[in-house]
Design a protein around this motif. Sequence first.
Motif, PDB file in Angstrom:
ATOM      1  N   THR A 130       0.895  -1.061   0.081  1.00 34.78           N
ATOM      2  CA  THR A 130       0.101   0.153  -0.051  1.00 34.78           C
ATOM      3  C   THR A 130       0.703   1.458   0.085  1.00 34.78           C
ATOM      4  OG1 THR A 130      -1.870  -1.069   1.058  1.00 34.78           O
ATOM      5  CG2 THR A 130      -1.664   1.203   1.243  1.00 34.78           C
ATOM      6  N   GLY A 144      -2.730   1.187  -4.404  1.00 30.29           N
ATOM      7  CA  GLY A 144      -2.590   1.049  -3.023  1.00 30.29           C
ATOM      8  C   GLY A 144      -3.334   0.326  -2.094  1.00 30.29           C
ATOM      9  N   TYR A 152      -8.192  -0.241   5.893  1.00 28.62           N
ATOM     10  CA  TYR A 152      -8.378   0.205   4.807  1.00 28.62           C
ATOM     11  C   TYR A 152      -9.510  -0.504   3.995  1.00 28.62           C
ATOM     12  CZ  TYR A 152      -3.907   2.688   5.075  1.00 28.62           C
ATOM     13  OH  TYR A 152      -2.820   3.431   5.384  1.00 28.62           O
ATOM     14  N   PRO A 164      -5.641   7.592  -0.901  1.00 30.02           N
ATOM     15  CA  PRO A 164      -4.194   6.809  -0.780  1.00 30.02           C
ATOM     16  C   PRO A 164      -3.282   7.868  -0.355  1.00 30.02           C
ATOM     17  CG  PRO A 164      -5.306   6.432  -2.776  1.00 30.02           C
ATOM     18  CD  PRO A 164      -6.189   7.613  -2.142  1.00 30.02           C
TER      19      PRO A 164
END
Length: 367
Positions: free
Chosen positions: A40, A80, A101, A198
């Motif tokens: 990421t 990511g 996330y 991101p």
Amino acid sequence: MQRRSFLKKAGLGAVAGSAAVAAPVFAQSNPKISWKMTSTYGPSLPPLYTTAQTFCKMVEEASDGNFSIRLYPAGEIVPGFGVMDAVGNRTVECGQTASYYYYGKDPSFCFDTAVPFGLNARQMYSWMYEGDGMKLMRELFAPRNIINFPLGNTGTQMGGWYRKEIKSVADLQGLKMRTAGFAGEVLSRMGVVPQQIPPGDIYPSLEKGTLDAVEFVGPVDDEKLGFQKVAKYYYYPGWWEGSAQVSLYVNDEAYNSLPKQYQSLIEIASRAAGGKMIGDYDANNPAALRRLIGSGAVLKAFPRDVMDASFAASNELYKEFCAKNEMFKKIHDNYMEFRDNIVPWFRVAEGSYDNYLGLALANQKKS
């Protein structure tokens, strides 16, 4: 002479035969394997990205070059936030990311990284390895074809950068803030408009005014990303991340096809590289914070009413998710029982020591 010649030839044949057998056995137990790993993060975030680099290096060196993992930063193979899907469908064999996330897929994933008013870094480590954390996380990730491993922790994070001062809960109304996971949902209940962006896109959004505030990690990363140039108020603590565990995802089929020694190597290297991450943050955050303040950042503690409102909103949301998500409730109940048992001990020992020493050093400097 003939007998001696026969024995000599027979002996050489035996040696040659044993070598012929041994070589394939050795090769089979220590095969040449090459994996791809996506992250990421990228080189602009050294403690995070270099942890993945360290992990790959340890695996390769410990296997004498037989097991190599090539690391790709965010965007080179997948975006990511595409790590979970990429590992699950075996676009890559493994990946580095933070599980919160993927809150949109299932809020239960947040327990693998951080939840509001949750465990600190040492407590998280204890829950994962000495409590039921690893068992529960493995159960959670199994349907995604992923085997998870902790790959470091940032420690307690900061509360982020704000263009304007936050004096009360009222100042959060309509605030467009970059935040991730569970925190966004809690903050939205206090009027914040959460944005998931991101890492590489955060600064431009803050600079252009698309964002009013941003939280990321802490001084080391925040300084490199330059947030202090466009938002001067720096708040603490990051109540939504008493710690933030970063994870290694490994595709289950790829993992299960490895020799046992390579499987063990993944666990050993992930623990060792992860330990380096928290050490990196703890060692370098103090100087980074001093530099940030020296360059104009205004350090502020969140007002008590903001903390109290956040705590109440977090508990409300926990109840709602527990009522409708069986897996969430299973993990939540175990995690919170562990938290409630361990926090009083930390308050007696660690907390009292840290508070006294902090005050004593401050008084010493005044005298």
